[in-house]
Write an enzyme that holds these catalytic residues in place. Structure first.
Site: not given
Length: 307
Positions: A62, A64, A66-67, A142, A212, A270
C-alpha cells in the site's frame, strides 16, 4: 530450492535507531522477491549482503510511506549500477504515477525494463506464476487500499524408485510417473502402478504476508495451513481500541488468527515506536499461539521441504 525469509525492517509509521521501516526479502531458489520497501531498504540490503541485482520482483502492499519510500532510491541505484534485466513491480493504483513523476523531475531514464502490474487490493487474485511458484493477493482492511501476498510452491514431482522401474519404460512415461499417473498400454491395460514405483513428493511450502490491517477473520480461508505467516502487530492488546481506530492489529489478534488458521509458524512485526522492549508483545502472542517469533531486523526464517 531454498525457501527463506529475511527481515529488513520491523517498525511502523516512524523508524527508531534500532528498527527500520517495513521490508522483507523472500528467497526462492536463486531469486529474491522484495516485499515492501520502506525508507532505508537499500541500506539494509547492503548490510545483510543481499544482492539487489538478484531481485526479480517487488511487491508493494500500500501507499503509506513506511512501506514504499525506499523504492525510488533502490530503483535509481539499480539503474546507476547498470542493471539490465527486467524487474517486475506489483503495487496499488497510484504507484506508477508517483514513480513517473519522481523520475521525470530527476531526469532519470531507467536502463532496465520496469514492468508495472497494478493490483486490485480488494480481491484474492493470482498475480504471478512461474514454473515453481504462484503469488496471490489477499485483501487487507486499512485506511488506504492495501493487500497482502501469499507465495506458494507448486506441487512437486514424485521421486522415482529406480530399482523398481521396468526396463521398457520410455522417457515420456517416466515423466508421467513423476506426476502421479499410472502407465497403461494402448488397450488400457495397466502396465505400471504409480504408487509401486514412486515415493511421496516433497511437500509444497507457503508464506503469507499480511500487511497493515485491522483484525480480519475473513482471511482464514486464504491462510489455512500456511507454513509461515507474517501478520502486523502494531500494538499490545491493551490498546485494542486504538488498533481498531487506526486500522491496525494487536499481537494477540495476530496470534488468534494464526491459531484459527492452523499455520505452522507466526511472525509478528510493524511495531509501534512506543515499544522499546518487544518482549511483552511476543509473550502476549505466545499465550495464544506458542509458535510465534518477532520479525525483527536481520532475522532469517527458513522453511524446509522435509518438515
Amino acid at each position: 530450492m531454498d525457501f527463506e525469509l529475511r527481515i529488513l525492517g520491523s517498525s511502523s509509521a516512524t523508524p527508531s535507531a534500532n528498527r527500520h521501516h517495513t521490508a522483507q526479502v523472500l528467497t526462492l531458489g536463486n531469486q529474491h522477491h522484495l516485499i515492501d520497501c520502506g525508507e532505508g531498504t537499500q541500506m539494509q540490503l547492503m548490510l545483510y549482503r543481499i544482492k539487489h541485482q538478484r531481485i526479480c520482483s517487488i511487491y508493494i502492499s500500500h501507499l503509506h510511506g513506511d512501506h514504499y519510500f525506499g523504492l525510488p532510491g533502490l530503483l535509481s541505484t539499480m539503474h546507476l549500477q547498470g542493471r539490465q534485466s527486467p524487474l517486475h513491480l506489483f503495487g496499488p493504483p497510484g504507484l506508477s504515477e508517483i514513480l513517473s513523476l519522481q523520475f521525470k523531475y530527476s531526469g532519470t531514464n531507467l536502463n532496465f525494463k520496469l514492468i508495472f502490474h497494478e493490483l486490485d487490493t480488494t480481491s484474492y487474485k493470482k498475480i504471478f506464476e512461474d514454473k515453481s511458484i504462484t503469488v496471490h493477493t489477499i485483501p487487507m482492511e486499512h485506511r488506504v487500499p492495501c493487500c497482502g501476498f501469499i507465495f506458494r510452491e507448486k506441487p512437486k514431482p514424485r521421486p522415482l524408485i529406480k530399482e523398481k522401474l521396468p526396463d521398457f519404460l520410455k522417457p515420456p512415461q517416466l515423466v508421467r510417473l513423476k506426476w502421479g499417473e499410472d502407465i497403461r498400454d494402448e488397450a488400457g491395460n495397466l502396465l505400471v502402478r504409480n504408487e509401486e514405483v514412486t515415493l511421496e513428493p516433497k511437500r509444497s511450502r507457503s508464506y503469507a504476508y499480511c500487511s497493515d490491517s485491522r483484525y480480519k477473520p475473513s482471511l482464514l480461508p486464504y491462510l489455512h495451513h500456511v507454513d509461515l505467516l507474517y501478520h502486523e502487530a502494531t500494538f499490545a492488546d491493551d490498546l485494542r481500541e486504538r488498533a481498531e481506530y487506526t486500522f491496525h492489529s494487536t499481537a494477540r489478534q495476530a496470534a488468534e488468527l494464526a491459531a484459527a488458521a492452523q499455520v505452522r509458524h507466526l511472525l509478528i512485526g510493524h511495531f509501534s515506536v512506543r515499544y522499546k522492549d518487544l518482549t511483552p508483545l511476543l509473550l502476549e502472542a505466545r499465550e495464544v499461539f506458542p509458535a510465534t517469533d518477532l520479525a525483527t531486523e536481520g532475522s532469517i526464517f527458513a522453511v524446509k521441504d522435509q518438515e
